[in-house]
Design a protein around this motif. Structure first.
Motif, short mmCIF file in Angstrom:
data_model
loop_
_atom_site.label_atom_id
_atom_site.label_comp_id
_atom_site.label_asym_id
_atom_site.label_seq_id
_atom_site.Cartn_x
_atom_site.Cartn_y
_atom_site.Cartn_z
N ALA A 177 0.90 -1.24 -0.03
CA ALA A 177 -0.07 0.07 0.15
C ALA A 177 0.83 1.21 0.05
O ALA A 177 0.55 2.17 -0.74
CB ALA A 177 -1.03 0.13 1.11
N TRP A 178 1.98 1.21 0.84
CA TRP A 178 2.91 2.38 0.88
C TRP A 178 3.43 2.50 -0.46
O TRP A 178 3.49 3.74 -0.95
CB TRP A 178 3.91 2.08 1.97
N TRP A 229 -8.32 10.82 -4.67
CA TRP A 229 -8.10 10.05 -3.61
C TRP A 229 -9.43 9.47 -2.83
O TRP A 229 -9.70 8.35 -2.76
CB TRP A 229 -7.22 10.67 -2.66
N TRP A 250 -3.76 3.79 2.82
CA TRP A 250 -3.95 4.72 1.60
C TRP A 250 -4.49 6.15 2.38
O TRP A 250 -4.31 7.06 2.21
CB TRP A 250 -4.77 4.24 0.42
N TRP A 261 -2.80 9.45 2.74
CA TRP A 261 -3.52 10.67 2.09
C TRP A 261 -3.80 11.72 3.14
O TRP A 261 -3.60 12.95 2.83
CB TRP A 261 -4.76 10.21 1.62
N HIS A 321 0.71 8.81 -5.75
CA HIS A 321 0.31 10.09 -5.41
C HIS A 321 0.62 11.27 -6.38
O HIS A 321 -0.02 12.38 -6.14
CB HIS A 321 1.51 10.32 -4.01
N SER A 329 2.54 1.64 -3.42
CA SER A 329 1.73 1.95 -4.46
C SER A 329 1.23 3.37 -4.29
O SER A 329 0.92 4.26 -5.30
CB SER A 329 0.56 0.91 -4.47
N PHE A 330 1.01 3.94 -3.01
CA PHE A 330 0.69 5.17 -2.64
C PHE A 330 1.64 6.27 -3.38
O PHE A 330 1.26 7.13 -3.84
CB PHE A 330 0.63 5.29 -1.17
N LEU A 367 -10.74 5.88 -2.88
CA LEU A 367 -11.11 5.11 -1.32
C LEU A 367 -12.42 4.71 -1.44
O LEU A 367 -12.80 3.64 -0.91
CB LEU A 367 -10.61 6.25 -0.40
#
Length: 182
Positions: free
Chosen positions: A49-50, A65, A104, A108, A57, A52-53, A69
């Motif tokens: 997740a980190w 976002w 995420w 965010w 981003h 891919s964020f 989400l």
């Protein structure tokens, strides 16, 4: 239907690459393979997740976002429910889409922050998700199903819900820290 085939249908299944490739819901629920990690799949899913964020981003606005989400939660509810049903387990450890969405959300809302701030957010989130103190334990038990019983939509939602509560706890700690020390 014979008793043997009924038992086979309700016996818990292990997540494998072959299992994941058999249905698109499984790709999502298993975090595009990150949930297949034999050790600490929740941590590996959060690391995915980190990463891919950070890749997404630069191309995202707050509105994007929010849509991602919200859409990810609705699609994830379906994917987590379908995958848990296929695995005949109420909340399989291999399902990590809940960690992906929740982390995420954390990233965010804490951005902009440097690598140290992101690492602290990661550590706090993993603590709340794994240790399940107070409200996270409550959220985890709220929709918990019994092993061997059919997985319902409520349990599919519960897979996501406790991680969102863990994200909320993470964000609360960060907000209090920022309030007191900035």
């Amino acid at each position: 239907m014979s008793e043997a085939s009924t038992a086979a249908d309700t016996a818990p299944r292990r997540a494998t690459a072959r299992f994941m490739l058999a249905h698109p819901a499984r790709w999502i629920a298993l975090g595009f393979g990150s949930g297949l990690s034999p050790k600490a799949p929740g941590t590996v899913g959060t690391l995915w997740a980190w990463a891919s964020f950070l890749a997404l981003h630069p191309h995202m606005t707050d509105a994007r976002w929010a849509v991602l989400l919200l859409g990810g939660t609705l699609v994830g509810w379906w994917a987590c429910t379908a995958t848990a049903r296929a695995m005949a387990t109420p909340d399989p450890g291999a399902i990590v889409w809940d960690e992906v969405l929740a982390f995420w959300l954390v990233l965010w809302l804490v951005m902009p922050t440097g690598l140290l701030g992101q690492a602290i957010a990661f550590g706090l989130f993993r603590y709340f998700d794994a240790a399940k103190p107070g409200p996270v334990r409550w959220a985890d038990q709220l929709f918990k199903g019994e092993r061997g019983q059919p997985v319902t939509w409520a349990q599919g939602f519960g897979i996501l819900f406790d991680d969102f509560v863990a994200a909320g706890c993470t964000l609360l700690v960060i907000a209090v820290w920022r309030f007191l020390f900035y």
